[in-house]
Design a protein around this motif. Structure first.
Motif, PDB file in Angstrom:
ATOM      1  N   ARG A  89      41.554  45.498  52.885  1.00  0.00           N
ATOM      2  CA  ARG A  89      41.796  46.178  51.600  1.00  0.00           C
ATOM      3  C   ARG A  89      42.973  47.136  51.699  1.00  0.00           C
ATOM      4  O   ARG A  89      43.696  47.344  50.742  1.00  0.00           O
ATOM      5  CB  ARG A  89      40.536  46.881  51.130  1.00  0.00           C
ATOM      6  CG  ARG A  89      39.406  45.907  50.847  1.00  0.00           C
ATOM      7  CD  ARG A  89      38.204  46.612  50.289  1.00  0.00           C
ATOM      8  NE  ARG A  89      37.054  45.732  50.192  1.00  0.00           N
ATOM      9  CZ  ARG A  89      36.082  45.646  51.105  1.00  0.00           C
ATOM     10  NH1 ARG A  89      36.122  46.398  52.193  1.00  0.00           N
ATOM     11  NH2 ARG A  89      35.072  44.817  50.938  1.00  0.00           N
TER      12      ARG A  89
ATOM     13  N   HIS B 172      35.374  52.485  51.505  1.00  0.00           N
ATOM     14  CA  HIS B 172      35.009  51.138  51.066  1.00  0.00           C
ATOM     15  C   HIS B 172      35.871  50.152  51.858  1.00  0.00           C
ATOM     16  O   HIS B 172      36.898  49.677  51.394  1.00  0.00           O
ATOM     17  CB  HIS B 172      35.239  50.989  49.551  1.00  0.00           C
ATOM     18  CG  HIS B 172      35.030  49.578  49.078  1.00  0.00           C
ATOM     19  ND1 HIS B 172      33.826  48.923  49.183  1.00  0.00           N
ATOM     20  CD2 HIS B 172      35.879  48.690  48.512  1.00  0.00           C
ATOM     21  CE1 HIS B 172      33.947  47.698  48.707  1.00  0.00           C
ATOM     22  NE2 HIS B 172      35.187  47.525  48.293  1.00  0.00           N
TER      23      HIS B 172
ATOM     24  N   SER C 257      34.748  39.314  45.017  1.00  0.00           N
ATOM     25  CA  SER C 257      33.533  39.521  44.221  1.00  0.00           C
ATOM     26  C   SER C 257      33.892  40.133  42.876  1.00  0.00           C
ATOM     27  O   SER C 257      34.756  41.001  42.789  1.00  0.00           O
ATOM     28  CB  SER C 257      32.569  40.425  44.975  1.00  0.00           C
ATOM     29  OG  SER C 257      33.221  41.616  45.325  1.00  0.00           O
TER      30      SER C 257
ATOM     31  N   ILE D 161      34.960  36.305  49.573  1.00  0.00           N
ATOM     32  CA  ILE D 161      36.287  35.685  49.377  1.00  0.00           C
ATOM     33  C   ILE D 161      36.318  34.323  50.065  1.00  0.00           C
ATOM     34  O   ILE D 161      36.788  33.327  49.508  1.00  0.00           O
ATOM     35  CB  ILE D 161      37.402  36.614  49.913  1.00  0.00           C
ATOM     36  CG1 ILE D 161      37.488  37.876  49.048  1.00  0.00           C
ATOM     37  CG2 ILE D 161      38.748  35.891  49.942  1.00  0.00           C
ATOM     38  CD1 ILE D 161      38.392  38.969  49.596  1.00  0.00           C
TER      39      ILE D 161
ATOM     40  N   GLY E  33      32.511  41.672  51.518  1.00  0.00           N
ATOM     41  CA  GLY E  33      33.605  41.339  50.593  1.00  0.00           C
ATOM     42  C   GLY E  33      34.403  40.148  51.108  1.00  0.00           C
ATOM     43  O   GLY E  33      34.711  39.211  50.355  1.00  0.00           O
TER      44      GLY E  33
ATOM     45  N   ARG F 202      24.625  46.334  48.396  1.00  0.00           N
ATOM     46  CA  ARG F 202      24.566  45.294  49.432  1.00  0.00           C
ATOM     47  C   ARG F 202      23.624  45.718  50.556  1.00  0.00           C
ATOM     48  O   ARG F 202      22.817  44.919  51.055  1.00  0.00           O
ATOM     49  CB  ARG F 202      25.977  45.056  49.999  1.00  0.00           C
ATOM     50  CG  ARG F 202      26.884  44.297  49.056  1.00  0.00           C
ATOM     51  CD  ARG F 202      28.338  44.350  49.503  1.00  0.00           C
ATOM     52  NE  ARG F 202      29.180  43.482  48.689  1.00  0.00           N
ATOM     53  CZ  ARG F 202      30.501  43.534  48.656  1.00  0.00           C
ATOM     54  NH1 ARG F 202      31.146  44.426  49.390  1.00  0.00           N
ATOM     55  NH2 ARG F 202      31.187  42.710  47.896  1.00  0.00           N
TER      56      ARG F 202
ATOM     57  N   ARG G 161      42.571  41.372  47.068  1.00  0.00           N
ATOM     58  CA  ARG G 161      43.037  40.754  48.311  1.00  0.00           C
ATOM     59  C   ARG G 161      42.660  39.278  48.342  1.00  0.00           C
ATOM     60  O   ARG G 161      41.755  38.830  47.634  1.00  0.00           O
ATOM     61  CB  ARG G 161      42.479  41.480  49.524  1.00  0.00           C
ATOM     62  CG  ARG G 161      40.982  41.393  49.696  1.00  0.00           C
ATOM     63  CD  ARG G 161      40.561  42.012  51.020  1.00  0.00           C
ATOM     64  NE  ARG G 161      39.126  42.241  51.060  1.00  0.00           N
ATOM     65  CZ  ARG G 161      38.432  42.308  52.186  1.00  0.00           C
ATOM     66  NH1 ARG G 161      39.025  42.171  53.355  1.00  0.00           N
ATOM     67  NH2 ARG G 161      37.132  42.528  52.159  1.00  0.00           N
TER      68      ARG G 161
ATOM     69  N   ASN H 261      41.245  48.295  44.703  1.00  0.00           N
ATOM     70  CA  ASN H 261      41.348  48.572  46.144  1.00  0.00           C
ATOM     71  C   ASN H 261      42.744  48.974  46.595  1.00  0.00           C
ATOM     72  O   ASN H 261      43.721  48.545  45.994  1.00  0.00           O
ATOM     73  CB  ASN H 261      40.912  47.323  46.919  1.00  0.00           C
ATOM     74  CG  ASN H 261      39.406  47.260  47.065  1.00  0.00           C
ATOM     75  OD1 ASN H 261      38.765  48.266  47.331  1.00  0.00           O
ATOM     76  ND2 ASN H 261      38.846  46.076  46.865  1.00  0.00           N
TER      77      ASN H 261
END
Ligand SMILES: NC(=O)C1=CN([C@@H]2O[C@H](COP(=O)(O)OP(=O)(O)OC[C@H]3O[C@@H](n4cnc5c(N)ncnc54)[C@H](O)[C@@H]3O)[C@@H](O)[C@H]2O)C=CC1
Ligand SMILES: O=C([O-])CC(=O)C(=O)O
Length: 329
Positions: free
Chosen positions: A101, A190, A241, A234, A230, A165, A95, A134
């Motif tokens: 996602r 996710h 990532s 970006i 995430g 994370r 993305r 994704n």
């Protein structure tokens, strides 16, 4: 006697994550320092991508990895997945800024139908599959459904980056190293709806919940930071990532194959009905692993706040699943 090599197929091998992943696999970080590997690398049948893949293979050759027993380039999943013991399905569109996602579902879902069928046809009957591309949970679900002759339990989705994370955020909050923390987990999809849960976690034997003792931090800082990490990457890097994603993929498969010695980790796995998650839903659960098999940690108390969070992420996954019904028959 030296072990027989394991075949590791990686898709999207010339992409960002591939560039951080392949060298570590060849170095023995995935399957152990005594396990030779053969890399079977898939890229799209496009001149530029295939040329880039050639370049990556030249660099792999130049590392002269002692554990690398072979490396091949492919443009067809039917050859790339032949006899594969492990398949890392990374190749998919990432993305950009402002996208969620699940916005990738349409662009990427088809890939996982084709690749699930190819795995079904040619991979080792015990192939272990990790989907990174994704939206990872739903793509893993599609691949699993497209491979009816392989064990459904061998299809998994990557929640390990979210787990790592969360570990890192908790460690910083309590001022202890990540290595001190156990029994952390991430439930669900996710996506920003995931529920990172430290209610059971300990740090050097002490309850992390008591050490933090701040539900406002949990709700207003910790969960959004982990959930939106995430997007933050970006925003900062202009690209999603990659090194941390590759690292999480290594952690996921390494722990699945080599075991966690009773410790918890998080994997996205097809639900067996545990915690009321409908069977087959590809859901992040706390697991332990042993002898190449994972087990969902059972008997955890789900309080009202946690149930609400789990319901939100399950609802999103159910909607994604509904959206791909036409692809999985
Ligand atoms: N589950 C997770 O935690 C994470 C997932 N991701 C996802 O991983 C995927 C890959 O990310 P990047 O490597 O950064 O993207 P990238 O665009 O740098 O590389 C993707 C590569 O996949 C290739 N590809 C596309 N379709 C393919 C197919 N059908 N077969 C084989 N190769 C194919 C492309 O040619 C490209 O080289 C994205 O979907 C991204 O969103 C990224 C980070 C974390
Ligand atoms: O956010 C993205 O699109 C890439 C990813 O999945 C992550 O970094 O968690």
């Amino acid at each position: 006697m030296a072990k027989a090599p394991k075949r590791v197929a990686v898709t999207g091998a010339a992409g960002q994550i591939g560039y951080s992943l392949l060298f570590r696999i060849a170095n023995g970080d995935l399957l152990g320092k005594d396990q030779p590997v053969i890399l079977q690398l898939l890229e799209i049948p496009d001149e530029k991508a295939q040329k880039a893949l050639k370049g990556v293979i030249m660099e792999i050759d130049d590392c002269a990895f002692p554990l690398l027993a072979g490396v091949t380039a492919h443009s067809d999943p039917m050859t790339a997945f032949k006899d594969a013991d492990i398949a890392l399905l990374v190749g998919a569109r990432p993305r950009g800024p402002g996208m969620e996602r699940k916005d990738l579902l349409e662009a990427n879902a088809q890939i996982f139908t084709v690749q699930g069928k190819a795995l079904d046809a040619v991979a080792s009957r015990d192939v272990k599959v990790l989907v990174v591309g994704n939206p990872a949970n739903t793509n893993a679900y599609i691949a699993m459904k497209s491979a009816p002759n392989l064990p459904a339990k061998n299809f998994t989705a990557m929640l390990r980056l979210d787990h790592n994370r969360a570990l890192s955020q908790v460690a910083a909050k309590i001022g202890q190293p990540v290595s001190a923390i156990e029994k952390l987990c991430v439930w669900g999809n996710h996506s920003p709806t995931m529920y990172a849960d430290y209610r059971f976690a300990t740090a050097n034997g002490k309850a992390v919940k008591d050490l933090i003792n701040d539900q406002v931090w949990n709700k207003d800082t910790f969960l959004p930071t982990v959930g939106k990490r995430g997007a933050a990457i970006i925003e900062a890097r202009g690209l999603s990532s990659a090194a941390s994603a590759a690292n999480a993929a290594i952690d996921h498969v390494h722990d699945w194959i080599l075991g966690t010695n009773g410790k918890w980790t998080t994997m996205g796995v097809p639900s067996d009905g545990s915690y009321g998650i409908p069977e087959g839903t590809m859901f992040g659960f706390p697991v332990t692993t042993e002898n190449g098999e994972y087990k969902i940690v059972q008997g955890l108390e789900i309080d009202e706040f946690s149930q609400e969070r789990i319901n939100i992420t399950l609802k999103e996954l159910s909607e994604e699943r509904e959206g791909v019904k036409h692809l999985v028959g």
